[in-house]
Design a protein around this motif. Structure first.
Motif, PDB file in Angstrom:
ATOM      1  N   ILE A  32       0.851  -1.212   0.000  1.00 17.59           N
ATOM      2  CA  ILE A  32       0.000   0.000   0.000  1.00 17.59           C
ATOM      3  C   ILE A  32       0.882   1.256   0.000  1.00 17.59           C
ATOM      4  O   ILE A  32       0.632   2.204  -0.742  1.00 17.59           O
ATOM      5  N   ASP A  33       1.926   1.211   0.823  1.00 16.76           N
ATOM      6  CA  ASP A  33       2.818   2.370   0.910  1.00 16.76           C
ATOM      7  C   ASP A  33       3.503   2.645  -0.436  1.00 16.76           C
ATOM      8  O   ASP A  33       3.599   3.799  -0.867  1.00 16.76           O
ATOM      9  N   LEU A  72       1.028   4.224  -2.829  1.00 21.22           N
ATOM     10  CA  LEU A  72       0.802   5.640  -2.480  1.00 21.22           C
ATOM     11  C   LEU A  72       1.979   6.491  -2.969  1.00 21.22           C
ATOM     12  O   LEU A  72       1.788   7.578  -3.513  1.00 21.22           O
ATOM     13  N   LYS A  73       3.186   5.968  -2.785  1.00 16.94           N
ATOM     14  CA  LYS A  73       4.390   6.718  -3.218  1.00 16.94           C
ATOM     15  C   LYS A  73       4.401   6.906  -4.730  1.00 16.94           C
ATOM     16  O   LYS A  73       4.696   7.999  -5.227  1.00 16.94           O
ATOM     17  N   LYS A  74       4.075   5.848  -5.457  1.00 21.16           N
ATOM     18  CA  LYS A  74       4.064   5.941  -6.924  1.00 21.16           C
ATOM     19  C   LYS A  74       3.014   6.949  -7.382  1.00 21.16           C
ATOM     20  O   LYS A  74       3.254   7.735  -8.299  1.00 21.16           O
ATOM     21  N   THR A  75       1.853   6.893  -6.759  1.00 23.38           N
ATOM     22  CA  THR A  75       0.776   7.831  -7.120  1.00 23.38           C
ATOM     23  C   THR A  75       1.234   9.259  -6.883  1.00 23.38           C
ATOM     24  O   THR A  75       1.089  10.133  -7.739  1.00 23.38           O
ATOM     25  N   PHE A  76       1.794   9.466  -5.709  1.00 17.57           N
ATOM     26  CA  PHE A  76       2.256  10.801  -5.320  1.00 17.57           C
ATOM     27  C   PHE A  76       3.286  11.340  -6.327  1.00 17.57           C
ATOM     28  O   PHE A  76       3.283  12.511  -6.674  1.00 17.57           O
ATOM     29  N   GLU A  77       4.128  10.436  -6.799  1.00 18.09           N
ATOM     30  CA  GLU A  77       5.188  10.844  -7.726  1.00 18.09           C
ATOM     31  C   GLU A  77       4.636  11.357  -9.055  1.00 18.09           C
ATOM     32  O   GLU A  77       5.166  12.300  -9.628  1.00 18.09           O
ATOM     33  N   PHE A 115       1.966   3.969 -14.578  1.00 17.06           N
ATOM     34  CA  PHE A 115       3.029   4.838 -14.060  1.00 17.06           C
ATOM     35  C   PHE A 115       3.834   5.438 -15.210  1.00 17.06           C
ATOM     36  O   PHE A 115       4.078   6.635 -15.265  1.00 17.06           O
ATOM     37  N   LYS A 138       7.319  18.994  -5.587  1.00 21.75           N
ATOM     38  CA  LYS A 138       6.292  18.760  -4.579  1.00 21.75           C
ATOM     39  C   LYS A 138       6.898  18.694  -3.179  1.00 21.75           C
ATOM     40  O   LYS A 138       8.108  18.467  -3.045  1.00 21.75           O
ATOM     41  N   PHE A 141       7.066  13.288   0.448  1.00 20.82           N
ATOM     42  CA  PHE A 141       5.984  12.306   0.599  1.00 20.82           C
ATOM     43  C   PHE A 141       5.505  12.228   2.062  1.00 20.82           C
ATOM     44  O   PHE A 141       4.321  12.180   2.344  1.00 20.82           O
ATOM     45  N   ILE A 160       2.870  14.510   3.262  1.00 26.08           N
ATOM     46  CA  ILE A 160       1.533  14.323   2.708  1.00 26.08           C
ATOM     47  C   ILE A 160       0.843  13.075   3.268  1.00 26.08           C
ATOM     48  O   ILE A 160      -0.355  13.076   3.535  1.00 26.08           O
ATOM     49  N   VAL A 161       1.611  12.007   3.438  1.00 31.08           N
ATOM     50  CA  VAL A 161       1.013  10.724   3.861  1.00 31.08           C
ATOM     51  C   VAL A 161       1.410  10.408   5.300  1.00 31.08           C
ATOM     52  O   VAL A 161       2.589  10.470   5.656  1.00 31.08           O
ATOM     53  N   TRP A 188       0.659   7.529   8.369  1.00 34.76           N
ATOM     54  CA  TRP A 188       0.040   6.266   8.808  1.00 34.76           C
ATOM     55  C   TRP A 188      -0.346   6.384  10.274  1.00 34.76           C
ATOM     56  O   TRP A 188       0.451   6.838  11.089  1.00 34.76           O
TER      57      TRP A 188
END
Lengths: 192, 231
Positions: free
Chosen positions: A23-24, A27-32, B5, B221, B224, B227-228, B230
């Protein structure tokens, strides 16, 4: 595109839970790759994992409300909410020093339409990447107000833009009723 | 590497598009696919996509004026409100190049809010007491934020389908929100406020090739981890 196979998932497997690392990384790929106006990313993403105490408390609290929060049943609950922007990239900082007006997008409660569009883009890319890994998702736009009220100090500043439920599906079909359909495409797309 | 991607990593904001026009049937199919795959709360889709094709050059210039006018006015307002001490005249006294795609894109997609009546399923629910806010013009400003999330999903799907066909896309969210300003200059196609503008075509020049080395290095940006989180 995998999105063609997407349906709203409400029932989740409890015997097979996605790894946190998976999942992490998604999320990282999406953010990129997700675009963001002036690279500000004016939202934040809170992930409540399978062992999240807060998620359990929220689930317990939801039982007392008229509408139970089914979205909290999934192994991962991803809440996307507003982010107060306090630190920006040097390029943006330079423009702020030059008095470029960034206040609107940086403040909580303003420029909500722009922020919402970006959240929708993030959610869609994340969904596609999840589907590539055989994960299923559910979207929630209405979160019980009382949950917002009770738990906002924990992590939310305002009402969430969107909540994503993620895990492995325990459904073999969409649970949507047959007469629950979208407006016809001619009502949505209009060639001038 | 994920196909998605790779596809999206290669997307760049277009400054100018080529004159060559992508086939209408390809654009039409991408719109259909985006409509088909984009979800909507209560299946309402309370928004509408107005497509201006290659023949609508004049309308695109008018839309660009809406963007330019908003930029200039926002700067003036910032000075009045004390957020800035001078204006740049829109873009250092020149025209902001990052809005040029609106004029040169083969297709311009202008997405505006639009109240919707419930389908038969929700019609029944309404009879049982459900409040279907997307049906009411008076509620637009309340439901527009959730609509905008859906519009973001729609434009992301539309982008992916177009990029798969090697068609470039770009976005603009700077424009007058007040629909009266659009009507005042003869853009009468929509009744309600705009949400986002998107263009497509074959890119000729891109933002990445025009910005300074400082911007290339530093216009990035947040981290990370900012922004995220947990829990």
């Amino acid at each position: 595109m995998k999105i063609e196979k997407f349906w709203q998932t409400k029932k989740w497997r409890t015997d097979k839970i996605p790894e946190k690392d998976l999942i992490d990384s998604l999320l990282k790929k999406t953010f990129e790759i997700v675009p963001s106006k002036q690279s500000l990313v004016p939202y934040k993403i809170i992930v409540l994992g399978p062992d999240s105490k807060l998620k359990k408390e929220m689930k317990q609290a939801s039982k007392t409300y008229f509408q139970p929060a089914y979205e909290l049943d999934s192994p991962y609950v991803i809440v996307i909410t507003e982010r107060k922007i306090e630190k920006v990239s040097p390029s943006i900082q330079r423009r702020i020093w030059k008095k470029h007006p960034y206040k609107k997008i940086m403040n909580i409660g303003s420029a909500l339409i722009e922020k919402s569009v970006e959240v929708g883009m993030f959610a869609t890319i994340f969904t596609e990447l999840c589907l590539e890994k055989e994960l299923s998702l559910g979207y929630t736009e209405c979160f019980p107000d009382k949950i917002n009220e009770q738990f906002k100090d924990e992590f939310m500043i305002t009402d969430p833009f969107l909540i994503l439920s993620v895990g492995y599906s325990n459904q073999n079909r969409s649970l949507k009723a047959k007469d629950e359909y979208k407006p016809d495409i001619d009502e949505i797309i209009n060639y001038e | 590497m994920s196909n998605t991607f790779k596809l999206l990593e290669d997307r760049h904001h277009v400054i100018h598009y080529k004159e060559e026009v992508p086939p209408k049937e390809v654009v039409d199919k991408a719109l259909w696919e985006a409509w088909k795959t984009s979800p909507s709360k209560n299946n309402a889709m309370p928004w509408k996509v107005f497509v201006m094709g290659p023949e609508h050059k004049e309308e695109k210039i008018k839309v660009w004026r809406i963007i330019r006018g908003n930029h200039v006015d926002r700067e003036k307002l910032a000075v009045e409100e004390g957020e800035a001490n001078k204006t740049e005249g829109g873009w250092k006294g020149k025209q902001n190049p990052f809005y040029e795609h609106i004029k040169t894109g083969a297709y311009l997609f202008a997405i505006h809010a639009k109240p919707r009546q419930p389908n038969p399923f929700y019609e029944q629910q309404v009879k049982e007491g459900m409040y279907f806010d997307q049906a009411w013009e008076s509620q637009i400003n309340k439901f527009i934020d959730t609509s905008a999330v859906e519009v973001g999903m729609f434009i992301q799907n539309l982008s992916s389908y177009l990029l798969e066909k090697n068609i470039d896309v770009s976005y603009t969210s700077c424009f007058y929100r007040d629909i009266k300003k659009w009507h005042d200059i003869g853009l009468n196609y929509a009744e309600y406020r705009p949400i986002i503008l998107m263009t497509c075509g074959y890119g000729k020049s891109y933002r990445k090739d025009t910005i300074s080395s400082f911007a290339k290095r530093e216009d990035k940006k947040p981290e990370f981890k900012e922004i995220v989180k947990w829990i």
